[in-house]
Motif scaffolding. Structure first.
Motif, PDB file in Angstrom:
ATOM      1  N   MET A   1      39.207  44.921  39.157  1.00 11.70           N
ATOM      2  CA  MET A   1      39.567  44.381  37.864  1.00 11.70           C
ATOM      3  C   MET A   1      40.418  43.119  38.019  1.00 11.70           C
ATOM      4  SD  MET A   1      39.279  44.970  34.671  1.00 11.70           S
ATOM      5  CE  MET A   1      39.996  44.489  33.161  1.00 11.70           C
ATOM      6  N   LYS A   2      41.379  43.167  38.963  1.00 11.83           N
ATOM      7  CA  LYS A   2      42.246  42.010  39.168  1.00 11.83           C
ATOM      8  C   LYS A   2      41.450  40.816  39.690  1.00 11.83           C
ATOM      9  CE  LYS A   2      46.638  44.311  39.966  1.00 11.83           C
ATOM     10  NZ  LYS A   2      47.715  44.536  40.920  1.00 11.83           N
ATOM     11  N   LYS A   3      40.479  41.087  40.572  1.00  9.60           N
ATOM     12  CA  LYS A   3      39.656  40.007  41.105  1.00  9.60           C
ATOM     13  C   LYS A   3      38.857  39.342  39.993  1.00  9.60           C
ATOM     14  CE  LYS A   3      38.737  41.140  45.912  1.00  9.60           C
ATOM     15  NZ  LYS A   3      37.718  41.494  46.884  1.00  9.60           N
ATOM     16  N   THR A   4      38.306  40.143  39.097  1.00 16.21           N
ATOM     17  CA  THR A   4      37.512  39.606  37.994  1.00 16.21           C
ATOM     18  C   THR A   4      38.380  38.738  37.085  1.00 16.21           C
ATOM     19  OG1 THR A   4      36.198  41.631  38.044  1.00 16.21           O
ATOM     20  CG2 THR A   4      35.939  40.214  36.133  1.00 16.21           C
ATOM     21  N   LEU A   5      39.583  39.203  36.773  1.00 18.85           N
ATOM     22  CA  LEU A   5      40.483  38.411  35.945  1.00 18.85           C
ATOM     23  C   LEU A   5      40.883  37.113  36.650  1.00 18.85           C
ATOM     24  CD1 LEU A   5      42.831  41.084  34.351  1.00 18.85           C
ATOM     25  CD2 LEU A   5      41.174  39.617  33.202  1.00 18.85           C
ATOM     26  N   ILE A   7      39.142  35.453  38.920  1.00 22.60           N
ATOM     27  CA  ILE A   7      37.984  34.543  38.932  1.00 22.60           C
ATOM     28  C   ILE A   7      37.784  33.932  37.548  1.00 22.60           C
ATOM     29  CG2 ILE A   7      35.481  34.460  39.176  1.00 22.60           C
ATOM     30  CD1 ILE A   7      35.788  36.515  41.448  1.00 22.60           C
ATOM     31  N   LEU A   8      37.917  34.732  36.512  1.00 18.14           N
ATOM     32  CA  LEU A   8      37.763  34.249  35.140  1.00 18.14           C
ATOM     33  C   LEU A   8      38.846  33.216  34.809  1.00 18.14           C
ATOM     34  CD1 LEU A   8      36.163  34.538  32.538  1.00 18.14           C
ATOM     35  CD2 LEU A   8      37.750  36.313  31.840  1.00 18.14           C
TER      36      LEU A   8
END
Length: 64
Positions: A1-5, A7-8
């Motif tokens: 989840m942290k990686k996705t945030l 990257i976003l």
């Protein structure tokens, strides 16, 4: 989840910075090059009589 945030957030930051760069006003005509030095416009210049390769050349105009 942290990686996705992360990257976003990075993608949004990249879009925002490129949009801000595009919004800068253009300096106007004569500043076409990236380092913003004025473009040299050629004009005719009088060249007095001289010797070229050992030969005499009368005075004339040249584009410089």
């Amino acid at each position: 989840m942290k990686k996705t945030l992360f990257i976003l957030a990075a993608a949004l930051g990249l879009l925002a910075s490129s949009g801000a760069a595009m919004a800068q006003p253009h300096p106007g005509p004569g500043y076409d090059r990236p380092h913003m030095a004025p473009v040299h416009r050629k004009h005719k210049v009088w060249v007095p009589a001289h010797r070229e390769h050992g030969r005499y050349v009368r005075g004339h105009y040249v584009w410089r």
